[in-house]
Design an enzyme around this catalytic site. Structure first.
Site, short mmCIF file in Angstrom:
data_model
loop_
_atom_site.label_atom_id
_atom_site.label_comp_id
_atom_site.label_asym_id
_atom_site.label_seq_id
_atom_site.Cartn_x
_atom_site.Cartn_y
_atom_site.Cartn_z
N ARG A 225 0.81 -1.22 0.00
CA ARG A 225 0.00 0.00 0.00
C ARG A 225 0.84 1.28 0.00
NH1 ARG A 225 -4.97 -1.84 0.29
NH2 ARG A 225 -5.85 0.26 0.38
N LEU A 226 2.09 1.16 -0.43
CA LEU A 226 2.96 2.32 -0.57
C LEU A 226 2.87 2.84 -2.01
CD1 LEU A 226 6.02 1.03 1.48
CD2 LEU A 226 4.17 2.54 2.23
#
Length: 209
Positions: free
Chosen positions: A187-188
């Protein structure tokens, strides 16, 4: 690794280093046309009603250039009335196969009649009939009533060209901001926001995911 994942990885440098948004959007849309199973030009259109209550639905993008993003609708529909009331709207494209998203926000303008006429004339004949037969967003007593209206207008326009209804035309969202989002592990994600800076062009800011 799939071909899509490989292509996404190769495009990372171009994505984060792009100098302006329209060329990047064109590249992403072309990628979507190759990978999305249905309607790569589908986009969620967000508006607000006169009370400030938000509304959203899917529409199809029918054109874009440096002037903005164009779609067509019945101006007497709910979305048509909401846009005419505020003359502002937003779009959100999400291409699941590519793990990409683009958000567009800005004021809205009506497309010129000649532009609307040209697009309307390019539609299938049945779709042009449908624009006359459908009182979009208003109560429909039965499916038969719609089919009856289609039959009536089919007979009315049995010969020759079908004129564009006066209430059916296009809107162009003139973007003040365009944000590109690309999925990354854990989720970066990568996010880049372009904002219009008047006659100075576009500023670019990288955002936290």
């Amino acid at each position: 690794m799939s071909n899509t994942m490989i292509k996404n990885d190769l495009n990372q440098a171009d994505f984060t280093e792009a100098g302006e948004p329209f060329r990047l959007f064109a590249e992403w849309l072309q990628d979507a046309e190759r990978s999305e199973p249905n309607d790569p030009n589908a986009t969620a259109l967000a508006t607000v009603d006169p009370d400030g209550m938000p509304n959203v639905r899917m529409v199809l993008l029918k054109g874009f250039d440096e002037r903005g993003f164009v779609f067509y609708t019945n101006f007497e529909s709910v979305k048509g009335q909401e846009i005419l009331s505020s003359m502002k709207a937003a779009l959100c494209f999400h291409w699941k196969s590519l793990r990409r998203q683009v958000r567009v926000r800005g004021p809205v303008e009506q497309v010129p009649d000649e532009e609307a006429d040209a697009y309307y004339a390019s539609r299938p004949r049945g779709s042009r009939i449908g624009a006359w037969a459908s009182k979009q967003s208003r109560p429909l007593e039965s499916r038969f009533a719609l089919e009856k209206a289609v039959a009536e207008y089919t007979a009315k326009f049995a010969v020759g060209e079908i004129p564009r209804p006066s209430y059916w035309s296009g809107f162009r969202i003139v973007p003040v901001s365009i944000e590109f989002w690309h999925d990354r592990p854990f989720r970066l994600h990568d996010r880049v926001l372009f904002k219009r800076e008047g006659d100075e062009g576009w500023s670019k800011t990288r955002l936290y995911p």
